[in-house]
Design a protein around this motif. Structure first.
Motif, PDB file in Angstrom:
ATOM      1  N   ILE A 136       0.844  -1.193   0.000  1.00  0.00           N
ATOM      2  CA  ILE A 136       0.000   0.000   0.000  1.00  0.00           C
ATOM      3  C   ILE A 136       0.881   1.245   0.000  1.00  0.00           C
ATOM      4  O   ILE A 136       0.640   2.191  -0.758  1.00  0.00           O
ATOM      5  N   LEU A 137       1.916   1.239   0.818  1.00  0.00           N
ATOM      6  CA  LEU A 137       2.832   2.369   0.876  1.00  0.00           C
ATOM      7  C   LEU A 137       3.497   2.587  -0.484  1.00  0.00           C
ATOM      8  O   LEU A 137       3.639   3.725  -0.941  1.00  0.00           O
ATOM      9  N   PHE A 138       3.899   1.500  -1.136  1.00  0.00           N
ATOM     10  CA  PHE A 138       4.501   1.614  -2.464  1.00  0.00           C
ATOM     11  C   PHE A 138       3.523   2.233  -3.464  1.00  0.00           C
ATOM     12  O   PHE A 138       3.898   3.117  -4.235  1.00  0.00           O
ATOM     13  N   ALA A 139       2.289   1.785  -3.450  1.00  0.00           N
ATOM     14  CA  ALA A 139       1.293   2.319  -4.386  1.00  0.00           C
ATOM     15  C   ALA A 139       1.053   3.810  -4.136  1.00  0.00           C
ATOM     16  O   ALA A 139       0.930   4.595  -5.088  1.00  0.00           O
ATOM     17  N   ILE A 140       1.008   4.211  -2.874  1.00  0.00           N
ATOM     18  CA  ILE A 140       0.818   5.620  -2.535  1.00  0.00           C
ATOM     19  C   ILE A 140       2.007   6.444  -3.002  1.00  0.00           C
ATOM     20  O   ILE A 140       1.851   7.496  -3.630  1.00  0.00           O
ATOM     21  N   LEU A 141       3.225   5.974  -2.705  1.00  0.00           N
ATOM     22  CA  LEU A 141       4.422   6.695  -3.127  1.00  0.00           C
ATOM     23  C   LEU A 141       4.538   6.741  -4.645  1.00  0.00           C
ATOM     24  O   LEU A 141       4.978   7.746  -5.211  1.00  0.00           O
ATOM     25  N   PHE A 142       4.148   5.663  -5.307  1.00  0.00           N
ATOM     26  CA  PHE A 142       4.166   5.618  -6.767  1.00  0.00           C
ATOM     27  C   PHE A 142       3.268   6.713  -7.332  1.00  0.00           C
ATOM     28  O   PHE A 142       3.676   7.496  -8.199  1.00  0.00           O
ATOM     29  N   LEU A 143       2.066   6.800  -6.826  1.00  0.00           N
ATOM     30  CA  LEU A 143       1.108   7.798  -7.299  1.00  0.00           C
ATOM     31  C   LEU A 143       1.599   9.214  -7.022  1.00  0.00           C
ATOM     32  O   LEU A 143       1.559  10.082  -7.906  1.00  0.00           O
ATOM     33  N   LEU A 144       2.088   9.471  -5.813  1.00  0.00           N
ATOM     34  CA  LEU A 144       2.550  10.814  -5.467  1.00  0.00           C
ATOM     35  C   LEU A 144       3.770  11.221  -6.289  1.00  0.00           C
ATOM     36  O   LEU A 144       3.901  12.384  -6.683  1.00  0.00           O
ATOM     37  N   PHE A 145       4.665  10.281  -6.583  1.00  0.00           N
ATOM     38  CA  PHE A 145       5.840  10.597  -7.398  1.00  0.00           C
ATOM     39  C   PHE A 145       5.443  10.953  -8.824  1.00  0.00           C
ATOM     40  O   PHE A 145       5.967  11.913  -9.406  1.00  0.00           O
ATOM     41  N   ILE A 146       4.522  10.187  -9.394  1.00  0.00           N
ATOM     42  CA  ILE A 146       4.055  10.473 -10.757  1.00  0.00           C
ATOM     43  C   ILE A 146       3.414  11.869 -10.808  1.00  0.00           C
ATOM     44  O   ILE A 146       3.661  12.645 -11.733  1.00  0.00           O
ATOM     45  N   ILE A 147       2.619  12.201  -9.803  1.00  0.00           N
ATOM     46  CA  ILE A 147       1.992  13.528  -9.778  1.00  0.00           C
ATOM     47  C   ILE A 147       3.039  14.618  -9.586  1.00  0.00           C
ATOM     48  O   ILE A 147       2.969  15.682 -10.223  1.00  0.00           O
ATOM     49  N   ALA A 148       4.035  14.372  -8.734  1.00  0.00           N
ATOM     50  CA  ALA A 148       5.096  15.370  -8.515  1.00  0.00           C
ATOM     51  C   ALA A 148       5.876  15.629  -9.804  1.00  0.00           C
ATOM     52  O   ALA A 148       6.176  16.786 -10.137  1.00  0.00           O
ATOM     53  N   MET A 149       6.195  14.598 -10.551  1.00  0.00           N
ATOM     54  CA  MET A 149       6.908  14.780 -11.817  1.00  0.00           C
ATOM     55  C   MET A 149       6.013  15.464 -12.858  1.00  0.00           C
ATOM     56  O   MET A 149       6.489  16.251 -13.674  1.00  0.00           O
ATOM     57  N   SER A 150       4.725  15.195 -12.794  1.00  0.00           N
ATOM     58  CA  SER A 150       3.788  15.891 -13.687  1.00  0.00           C
ATOM     59  C   SER A 150       3.731  17.373 -13.344  1.00  0.00           C
ATOM     60  O   SER A 150       3.603  18.224 -14.235  1.00  0.00           O
ATOM     61  N   ILE A 151       3.833  17.706 -12.061  1.00  0.00           N
ATOM     62  CA  ILE A 151       3.878  19.107 -11.647  1.00  0.00           C
ATOM     63  C   ILE A 151       5.148  19.768 -12.172  1.00  0.00           C
ATOM     64  O   ILE A 151       5.110  20.901 -12.672  1.00  0.00           O
ATOM     65  N   LEU A 152       6.281  19.067 -12.105  1.00  0.00           N
ATOM     66  CA  LEU A 152       7.533  19.597 -12.649  1.00  0.00           C
ATOM     67  C   LEU A 152       7.396  19.887 -14.143  1.00  0.00           C
ATOM     68  O   LEU A 152       7.801  20.949 -14.621  1.00  0.00           O
ATOM     69  N   ILE A 153       6.805  18.955 -14.868  1.00  0.00           N
ATOM     70  CA  ILE A 153       6.604  19.144 -16.308  1.00  0.00           C
ATOM     71  C   ILE A 153       5.664  20.321 -16.567  1.00  0.00           C
ATOM     72  O   ILE A 153       5.946  21.183 -17.407  1.00  0.00           O
ATOM     73  N   ALA A 154       4.553  20.366 -15.848  1.00  0.00           N
ATOM     74  CA  ALA A 154       3.576  21.443 -16.053  1.00  0.00           C
ATOM     75  C   ALA A 154       4.178  22.805 -15.717  1.00  0.00           C
ATOM     76  O   ALA A 154       3.948  23.785 -16.437  1.00  0.00           O
ATOM     77  N   TRP A 155       4.956  22.886 -14.644  1.00  0.00           N
ATOM     78  CA  TRP A 155       5.610  24.145 -14.276  1.00  0.00           C
ATOM     79  C   TRP A 155       6.594  24.569 -15.354  1.00  0.00           C
ATOM     80  O   TRP A 155       6.640  25.752 -15.742  1.00  0.00           O
ATOM     81  N   SER A 156       7.384  23.634 -15.848  1.00  0.00           N
ATOM     82  CA  SER A 156       8.367  23.952 -16.883  1.00  0.00           C
ATOM     83  C   SER A 156       7.695  24.406 -18.172  1.00  0.00           C
ATOM     84  O   SER A 156       8.140  25.367 -18.809  1.00  0.00           O
ATOM     85  N   VAL A 157       6.619  23.742 -18.565  1.00  0.00           N
ATOM     86  CA  VAL A 157       5.889  24.145 -19.769  1.00  0.00           C
ATOM     87  C   VAL A 157       5.264  25.523 -19.567  1.00  0.00           C
ATOM     88  O   VAL A 157       5.306  26.375 -20.468  1.00  0.00           O
ATOM     89  N   PHE A 158       4.706  25.766 -18.402  1.00  0.00           N
ATOM     90  CA  PHE A 158       4.132  27.070 -18.078  1.00  0.00           C
ATOM     91  C   PHE A 158       5.190  28.167 -18.229  1.00  0.00           C
ATOM     92  O   PHE A 158       4.943  29.211 -18.842  1.00  0.00           O
ATOM     93  N   LYS A 159       6.378  27.937 -17.675  1.00  0.00           N
ATOM     94  CA  LYS A 159       7.448  28.927 -17.760  1.00  0.00           C
ATOM     95  C   LYS A 159       7.976  29.063 -19.192  1.00  0.00           C
ATOM     96  O   LYS A 159       8.345  30.165 -19.613  1.00  0.00           O
ATOM     97  N   LEU A 160       8.007  27.972 -19.944  1.00  0.00           N
ATOM     98  CA  LEU A 160       8.409  28.059 -21.347  1.00  0.00           C
ATOM     99  C   LEU A 160       7.441  28.930 -22.143  1.00  0.00           C
ATOM    100  O   LEU A 160       7.857  29.759 -22.962  1.00  0.00           O
ATOM    101  N   ILE A 161       6.159  28.752 -21.907  1.00  0.00           N
ATOM    102  CA  ILE A 161       5.155  29.562 -22.605  1.00  0.00           C
ATOM    103  C   ILE A 161       5.308  31.031 -22.212  1.00  0.00           C
ATOM    104  O   ILE A 161       5.208  31.921 -23.062  1.00  0.00           O
ATOM    105  N   GLN A 162       5.598  31.293 -20.940  1.00  0.00           N
ATOM    106  CA  GLN A 162       5.846  32.672 -20.510  1.00  0.00           C
ATOM    107  C   GLN A 162       7.048  33.261 -21.239  1.00  0.00           C
ATOM    108  O   GLN A 162       7.012  34.414 -21.670  1.00  0.00           O
ATOM    109  N   ASN A 163       8.113  32.480 -21.376  1.00  0.00           N
ATOM    110  CA  ASN A 163       9.294  32.962 -22.087  1.00  0.00           C
ATOM    111  C   ASN A 163       8.977  33.276 -23.543  1.00  0.00           C
ATOM    112  O   ASN A 163       9.434  34.278 -24.080  1.00  0.00           O
ATOM    113  N   VAL A 164       8.200  32.428 -24.179  1.00  0.00           N
ATOM    114  CA  VAL A 164       7.835  32.669 -25.579  1.00  0.00           C
ATOM    115  C   VAL A 164       6.979  33.930 -25.693  1.00  0.00           C
ATOM    116  O   VAL A 164       7.160  34.731 -26.614  1.00  0.00           O
ATOM    117  N   GLN A 165       6.073  34.127 -24.762  1.00  0.00           N
ATOM    118  CA  GLN A 165       5.248  35.337 -24.779  1.00  0.00           C
ATOM    119  C   GLN A 165       6.091  36.595 -24.631  1.00  0.00           C
ATOM    120  O   GLN A 165       5.786  37.622 -25.218  1.00  0.00           O
TER     121      GLN A 165
END
Length: 180
Positions: A69-98
């Motif tokens: 159960i702990l592994f499944a929880i950590l797996f899910l939270l890690f995937i979401i954390a990396m998705s946040i990193l990607i979303a933040w980077s894309v957000f900042k890239l779009i700001q730079n292009v603007q």
């Protein structure tokens, strides 16, 4: 006309990236809070521990281990954390292009953020499926589709090539600025 269309497309992409980033952050915070509350309840009330374990285990497969159960929880939270990193980077890239910031180190840093996040998701997804298989977990709804792992790897290669191109472009820009 083309410049106006490009500007409105960038604005739309900016708004969508803000919405995605906000929803990921809210989702990560909510899930973390839920898992912490469940953990505290399980520690404080021993009779509730069995009910919580039974409910969670019935949803993720034929597992009787709290470590699974702990592994499944950590797996899910890690995937979401990396998705946040990607979303933040894309957000900042779009700001730079603007702001018409192209061959700058900040742009390279945000491309690297997408590269690291996407690469970590690919590796974690593969390792997670191997570990989940040994525990007998069903994380198919959490992880990505394994049939697209070849495409995901090709996308990572493409992102890495773009990163190298931008890195070389920044070096050329710096050399050009030194000459002038």
């Amino acid at each position: 006309m083309a410049l106006k269309y490009s500007s409105s497309l960038l604005t739309m992409m900016y708004v969508i990236s803000v919405i995605i980033l906000a929803s990921l952050i809210i989702g990560f915070g909510t899930l973390t809070l839920i898992f912490l509350i469940l953990g505290v309840v399980a520690l404080v009330n021993p009779s509730a521990r069995l009910g919580i374990l039974h409910d969670i285990l019935s949803g993720i497969g034929n597992v009787n281990s709290p470590w699974a159960i702990l592994f499944a929880i950590l797996f899910l939270l890690f995937i979401i954390a990396m998705s946040i990193l990607i979303a933040w980077s894309v957000f900042k890239l779009i700001q730079n292009v603007q702001h018409k910031i192209f061959f700058e180190t900040s742009t390279l840093r945000y491309i690297k953020g997408v590269l690291w996040g996407y690469g970590a998701i690919i590796i974690w997804d593969y390792l997670g499926s191997v570990i989940a298989g040994s525990f007998g977990l069903d994380i198919g709804t959490i992880g990505s589709d394994q049939s697209s792992s070849g495409i995901s790897l090709l996308m990572w290669f493409a992102l890495y090539a773009i990163y190298i191109i931008f890195k070389y472009g920044i070096q050329l820009q710096d050399d050009s600025n030194k000459i002038v």
